[in-house]
Write a protein that holds these residues in place. Structure first.
Motif, PDB file in Angstrom:
ATOM      1  N   LEU A 220      47.483  27.781  47.431  1.00  0.00           N
ATOM      2  CA  LEU A 220      46.857  29.065  47.138  1.00  0.00           C
ATOM      3  C   LEU A 220      47.776  29.890  46.245  1.00  0.00           C
ATOM      4  O   LEU A 220      48.992  29.916  46.464  1.00  0.00           O
ATOM      5  CB  LEU A 220      46.587  29.838  48.437  1.00  0.00           C
ATOM      6  N   PRO A 221      47.203  30.570  45.256  1.00  0.00           N
ATOM      7  CA  PRO A 221      48.040  31.407  44.386  1.00  0.00           C
ATOM      8  C   PRO A 221      48.362  32.734  45.066  1.00  0.00           C
ATOM      9  O   PRO A 221      47.650  33.183  45.963  1.00  0.00           O
ATOM     10  CB  PRO A 221      47.143  31.626  43.170  1.00  0.00           C
ATOM     11  N   THR A 241      46.305  37.636  46.955  1.00  0.00           N
ATOM     12  CA  THR A 241      46.232  36.227  47.362  1.00  0.00           C
ATOM     13  C   THR A 241      44.887  35.570  47.090  1.00  0.00           C
ATOM     14  O   THR A 241      44.775  34.343  47.207  1.00  0.00           O
ATOM     15  CB  THR A 241      46.535  36.101  48.868  1.00  0.00           C
ATOM     16  N   GLU A 242      43.864  36.340  46.739  1.00  0.00           N
ATOM     17  CA  GLU A 242      42.570  35.745  46.404  1.00  0.00           C
ATOM     18  C   GLU A 242      42.608  35.211  44.974  1.00  0.00           C
ATOM     19  O   GLU A 242      43.077  35.900  44.048  1.00  0.00           O
ATOM     20  CB  GLU A 242      41.450  36.774  46.535  1.00  0.00           C
ATOM     21  N   GLU A 243      42.091  33.992  44.777  1.00  0.00           N
ATOM     22  CA  GLU A 243      42.150  33.372  43.443  1.00  0.00           C
ATOM     23  C   GLU A 243      41.473  34.229  42.379  1.00  0.00           C
ATOM     24  O   GLU A 243      41.995  34.386  41.266  1.00  0.00           O
ATOM     25  CB  GLU A 243      41.519  31.982  43.465  1.00  0.00           C
ATOM     26  N   ASN A 244      40.316  34.818  42.695  1.00  0.00           N
ATOM     27  CA  ASN A 244      39.626  35.660  41.715  1.00  0.00           C
ATOM     28  C   ASN A 244      40.459  36.878  41.340  1.00  0.00           C
ATOM     29  O   ASN A 244      40.489  37.295  40.182  1.00  0.00           O
ATOM     30  CB  ASN A 244      38.272  36.112  42.268  1.00  0.00           C
ATOM     31  N   ILE A 249      44.310  39.401  37.106  1.00  0.00           N
ATOM     32  CA  ILE A 249      45.626  39.831  36.634  1.00  0.00           C
ATOM     33  C   ILE A 249      45.980  39.129  35.327  1.00  0.00           C
ATOM     34  O   ILE A 249      46.634  39.700  34.452  1.00  0.00           O
ATOM     35  CB  ILE A 249      46.693  39.570  37.718  1.00  0.00           C
ATOM     36  N   PHE A 250      45.516  37.892  35.168  1.00  0.00           N
ATOM     37  CA  PHE A 250      45.762  37.128  33.942  1.00  0.00           C
ATOM     38  C   PHE A 250      44.545  37.189  33.000  1.00  0.00           C
ATOM     39  O   PHE A 250      44.317  36.277  32.215  1.00  0.00           O
ATOM     40  CB  PHE A 250      46.087  35.671  34.287  1.00  0.00           C
TER      41      PHE A 250
END
Length: 576
Positions: A220-221, A241-244, A249-250
């Motif tokens: 998990l990112p 911590t949520e991928e979306n 952020i990117f």
């Protein structure tokens, strides 16, 4: 000719090496700028780094023109130069950037003509090569001694030269978030690890620790945003911590990160492991290698064309007065071409439109303007164009298009992420009686305008059709032909009419200068629907007031840089 080709290759590589050194110098200064809270210098460095590529490529091309003379345009010479260049970069760990730099200089010398794989790197000469630096780009942590000890060690390893505002509080906040949101991942300390990218990511007023949580069956990112309280103290603002949320952020709507990445491709592999939905092109661009992002996009688009069969079509939505826009339904981008002539209401020149798009490239997009890629002589297969699109291009942008038996050449275009036009989104929500969707869209629209204003951008044409909504529900501005710096606007109130008949006239009864803006006129946006008007007036009626805009101008002129977070404010930790 062989010796001359080798000299060309050496000169290009020397210029590239100088570029990389300058790029590194600017990027490495991000830590000091953050620690000093020198936000003006942050903005200056961001623009300087973007300009660096263009200026150094241009200098290198002009130097080759002087040293080689007219022979520099000899086709056979560049066949040899490319091979000589490959021999020079074969052991470099940034070979892909070196190839793209070569392409940029070649294109300048040949006017973006004779673009083929024999003379330049349409495809990489080392496609599939995996670079391993031998030195892990991340640190690994284990929670076997407890979560608190691990988090404390992780924060210490970042090693800033300013003290923590309250490190114990920040650790407590992180632990609470982990227990509430990631308890399953940390149940078995023996099989869980944390991998954190060694380089810190800097952008605007934030520093970001980026990594992933690994367990036996998943990864998990996560992102830890750090802020400077501008009184010499550092604090953790939140944990994402949520991928979306990490993906946002990117986002393609934000400025490029300053991240000191020694081996770009190795870093990209790591980032793709935690953000698999992000393309290689997006990830290269996100850390400032936007030309490499452009090269990667082109390669993947060519490959996509080979493996798909849908037609390029006129993009859905209201047609623009300055740009004609088309898209490939199976690919998430649009292509924008400047029209030969504009609507009579558009008092701008073609050169001005180009300048506006270049302005956006260099400006802080604060999550509210879409990044673009500019191309010259972009070649498409003729068979992939719908008849309607061919007719449209010939009719409105004929000077920019060459149509041949097997291909269509667009002399100048931009690519941009495809979004749902805001007017279509709102109309669909109204038709479906989805009150929340309407509320959210109008609220996002107002916040978009305000955040752009805080970044010294006045959007100009604020019709809903000039904004899009992303898959994450954010409203983004994407029509740049009328934008201008907020500080250049002259915000005025509409003077009262001397007699009633004046208000009925087609033309205004008052003088209007080229930089005059009348905020009261924005109410026209909400005439379309009573629900839209009600929501807009509840949330953003201040946009109709001259005082709001003048106060924004004063803040910008005073050098006040507003906090614009790439995550929702509700996610921020308490600092008590």
């Amino acid at each position: 000719m062989v010796m001359l080709a080798e000299q060309i290759a050496q000169d290009i590589l020397q210029s590239f090496s100088d570029y990389r050194a300058h790029f590194h110098r600017i990027t490495a200064g991000a830590k000091a700028r953050f620690e000093l809270a020198d936000w003006g210098a942050v903005q200056h460095a961001s623009t300087e780094r973007i300009n660096l590529y263009e200026s150094m490529c241009q200098d290198a091309a002009e130097a080759l023109q002087r040293s080689v003379g007219e022979s520099v345009h000899t086709s056979d010479l560049w066949l040899l130069a490319k091979q000589a260049y490959i021999n020079l970069i074969v052991l470099r760990d940034d070979f892909e950037l070196a190839e793209t730099y070569y392409n940029s200089i070649y294109c300048r010398l040949f006017g973006h003509l004779q673009l083929d794989d024999q003379h330049m790197f349409i495809h990489s000469s080392m496609a599939g090569r995996i670079v391993d630096s031998g030195d892990e780009i991340y640190r690994t942590y284990y929670p076997v001694r407890g979560l608190q000890v691990m988090i404390s060690t992780l924060l210490d390893d970042v090693a800033f030269d300013i003290p923590w505002e309250n490190k114990r509080r920040d650790i407590r906040n992180i632990m609470r978030h982990v227990r509430n949101n990631m308890a399953d991942e940390f149940n078995d300390a023996e099989s869980t690890s944390i991998e954190v990218v060694k380089t810190v990511f800097y952008r605007n007023k934030g520093a970001y620790i980026v990594g992933r949580v690994r367990t036996q069956d998943k990864q998990l990112p996560f992102v830890l945003p750090l802020l400077n309280n501008e009184a010499g103290g550092l604090y953790v603002d939140t944990l994402i911590t949520e991928e979306n949320d990490v993906s946002v952020i990117f986002s393609f709507t934000r400025a490029y990160f300053m991240a000191d990445v020694n081996v770009p491709s190795e870093f990209i592999r790591f980032m793709q492991s935690i953000l698999p939905m992000k393309s290689v092109a997006e990830l290269y661009s996100s850390v400032g290698f936007y030309k490499q992002g452009k090269a990667e996009f082109y390669r993947t688009f060519i490959e996509h064309l080979k493996n798909s069969d849908d037609e390029l079509i006129v993009a859905p939505g209201i047609k623009g007065m300055v740009m004609t826009v088309f898209t490939l339904p199976s690919y998430p981008l649009v292509f924008k071409v400047i029209k030969d002539s504009f609507s009579s209401s558009k008092y701008i020149a073609r050169s001005t439109v180009i300048e506006k798009y270049q302005l956006v490239k260099r400006h802080d997009r604060v999550g509210r303007m879409a990044d673009t890629m500019e191309f010259t002589n972009f070649s498409f297969p003729r068979a992939r164009f719908s008849d309607e699109l061919i007719d449209e291009l010939q009719k409105v942008a004929g000077s920019s298009v060459e149509i041949e038996t097997d291909r269509v050449l667009i002399k100048h275009l931009w690519t941009e992420r495809r979004m749902t036009p805001l007017n279509i989104h709102i109309n669909e929500a109204l038709a479906n009686k989805d009150e929340y969707a309407v509320f959210h869209a109008i609220n996002e629209f107002g916040k978009c305008i305000k955040q752009l204003a805080a970044a010294n951008i006045f959007a100009g044409d604020m019709l809903f059709k000039n904004f899009g909504i992303t898959r994450h529900g954010r409203v983004v501005f994407y029509d740049y032909d009328e934008i201008m710096y907020l500080t250049e606007c002259n915000f005025r109130e509409i003077p009262e009419a001397l007699y009633p008949e004046q208000e009925m006239m087609d033309e205004p009864w008052y003088s209007v200068g080229p930089t005059d803006v009348f905020p009261e006129e924005l109410h026209i946006l909400t005439r379309c629907d009573r629900t839209v008007r009600k929501i807009f007036n509840e949330l953003h009626q201040d946009l109709l007031d001259v005082k709001f805009w003048r106060e924004m101008q004063n803040q910008v002129r005073a050098g006040n840089i507003m906090d614009v977070f790439p995550y929702r404010k509700v996610k921020r930790f308490l600092r008590n």
